[in-house]
Design a protein around this motif. Structure first.
Motif, short mmCIF file in Angstrom:
data_model
loop_
_atom_site.label_atom_id
_atom_site.label_comp_id
_atom_site.label_asym_id
_atom_site.label_seq_id
_atom_site.Cartn_x
_atom_site.Cartn_y
_atom_site.Cartn_z
N TYR A 31 0.85 -1.19 0.00
CA TYR A 31 0.00 0.00 0.00
C TYR A 31 0.89 1.25 0.00
O TYR A 31 1.98 1.24 0.57
CB TYR A 31 -0.90 0.04 1.24
CG TYR A 31 -1.81 -1.14 1.37
CD1 TYR A 31 -1.39 -2.31 1.99
CD2 TYR A 31 -3.11 -1.10 0.84
CE1 TYR A 31 -2.23 -3.41 2.10
CE2 TYR A 31 -3.95 -2.20 0.95
CZ TYR A 31 -3.50 -3.35 1.58
OH TYR A 31 -4.32 -4.44 1.67
N GLN A 79 0.72 5.33 1.11
CA GLN A 79 -0.06 6.29 1.90
C GLN A 79 0.65 7.64 1.91
O GLN A 79 1.81 7.73 2.30
CB GLN A 79 -0.27 5.79 3.34
CG GLN A 79 -1.23 6.65 4.14
CD GLN A 79 -1.51 6.11 5.53
OE1 GLN A 79 -0.71 5.35 6.08
NE2 GLN A 79 -2.64 6.50 6.10
N GLN A 121 -3.92 11.15 3.99
CA GLN A 121 -4.76 10.35 3.09
C GLN A 121 -4.84 8.91 3.56
O GLN A 121 -4.02 8.44 4.35
CB GLN A 121 -4.19 10.38 1.67
CG GLN A 121 -4.22 11.76 1.02
CD GLN A 121 -3.79 11.71 -0.43
OE1 GLN A 121 -3.79 10.66 -1.07
NE2 GLN A 121 -3.42 12.87 -0.98
N ALA A 122 -5.85 8.23 3.04
CA ALA A 122 -5.99 6.80 3.31
C ALA A 122 -4.96 6.02 2.49
O ALA A 122 -4.47 6.50 1.45
CB ALA A 122 -7.39 6.34 2.95
N PRO A 123 -4.63 4.82 2.91
CA PRO A 123 -3.76 3.97 2.08
C PRO A 123 -4.42 3.65 0.75
O PRO A 123 -5.64 3.67 0.62
CB PRO A 123 -3.60 2.70 2.94
CG PRO A 123 -3.90 3.14 4.34
CD PRO A 123 -4.94 4.20 4.20
N LEU A 175 -4.16 0.64 -2.34
CA LEU A 175 -3.61 -0.66 -2.73
C LEU A 175 -2.79 -0.52 -4.00
O LEU A 175 -3.26 0.02 -5.01
CB LEU A 175 -4.75 -1.67 -2.95
CG LEU A 175 -4.34 -3.05 -3.43
CD1 LEU A 175 -3.56 -3.81 -2.36
CD2 LEU A 175 -5.58 -3.85 -3.85
N PHE A 182 0.49 -5.86 9.25
CA PHE A 182 1.19 -4.91 8.40
C PHE A 182 2.63 -4.74 8.88
O PHE A 182 2.93 -4.91 10.08
CB PHE A 182 0.53 -3.53 8.47
CG PHE A 182 -0.82 -3.43 7.82
CD1 PHE A 182 -1.97 -3.76 8.53
CD2 PHE A 182 -0.95 -2.97 6.52
CE1 PHE A 182 -3.22 -3.64 7.95
CE2 PHE A 182 -2.19 -2.84 5.92
CZ PHE A 182 -3.34 -3.18 6.64
N GLY A 193 5.83 -1.99 9.41
CA GLY A 193 5.86 -0.66 10.00
C GLY A 193 5.96 0.48 9.00
O GLY A 193 5.79 1.64 9.37
#
Lengths: 120, 105
Positions: B35, B37, B41-43, B45, B97, B99
């Motif tokens: 992802y 980011q 903002q949102a991640p 894909l 996920f 880091g």
């Protein structure tokens, strides 16, 4: 393409409760598993919970089991996260996302997130 | 499953390439997603199945690897590519996920 909008975040005292909502549009919501992912301030992403299309299967990360409940209302194109016994470490931005499901649990579409702050 | 990303920060000049690494604490076959980011903002894909690009993702993004070692390669970085990149495994519960790697100018 699915559009997702979260709501319901805010400031809550430790031990309190909050209910997050996520409303979907633009695609067949009831065809997707759905997920909640959170992100503490300045930190990485953490998967929280997900739910099957029909609501018949739910999975949670251990740290929220027994405190959070994921649910959905397909008639309302809505996903929910009921959070109780909130702790400081639950603070963060909560994102809802579509989940491919069927052993392919990655996330195609994301909302912009709603901020939860658990603090006195 | 613990996902470890390296480096934590990568400094790159526009037009150069970048290679980001993600390591799983045990085998996840090819069940890995990447992802992107950007701040506030949102991640988004980028890659799933370790190497399949998501819809609308430019060909300069490519993923490789299997088992425990994975790589995201960005060829010829554009200004819009400076962001944080996170990997995610979906072979074991709970889903986890890494880091993140910050790609900066």
């Amino acid at each position: 393409e699915m559009q997702l909008v979260e709501s319901g975040g805010g400031l809550v005292q430790p031990g309190g409760s909050l209910r997050l909502s996520c409303t979907a549009s633009g695609s067949d919501f009831n065809n997707y598993w759905m997920t909640w992912v959170r992100q503490p301030p300045g930190k990485g992403l953490e998967w929280v919970a997900n739910i099957r299309q029909d609501g018949g299967e739910e999975c949670y990360v251990d740290s929220v089991k027994g405190r959070f409940t994921i649910s959905r209302d397909n008639a309302q194109n809505s996903l929910y996260l009921q959070m109780s016994s909130l702790r400081a470490e639950d603070t963060g931005i909560y994102y809802c996302a579509s989940d491919r499901g069927h052993s392919f649990h990655f996330f195609d579409y994301w909302g912009q997130g709603t901020l939860v702050i658990a603090s006195s | 499953i613990v996902m470890t990303q390296s480096p934590a920060t990568l400094s790159v000049s526009p037009g150069e390439g970048a290679t980001l690494s993600c390591r799983a604490s045990q085998s996840i076959t090819n069940q890995l997603a990447w992802y992107q980011q950007k701040p506030g903002q949102a991640p988004r894909l980028l890659i799933y199945g370790a190497s399949s690009r998501a819809t609308g993702i430019p060909a300069r993004f490519s993923g490789s690897g299997s088992g425990t070692e994975f790589t995201l390669t960005i060829s010829s970085l554009q200004s819009e590519d400076f962001a944080v990149y996170s990997c995610q495994q979906y072979h074991h519960w709970p889903l986890t996920f890494g880091g993140g790697t910050k790609v900066e100018i």
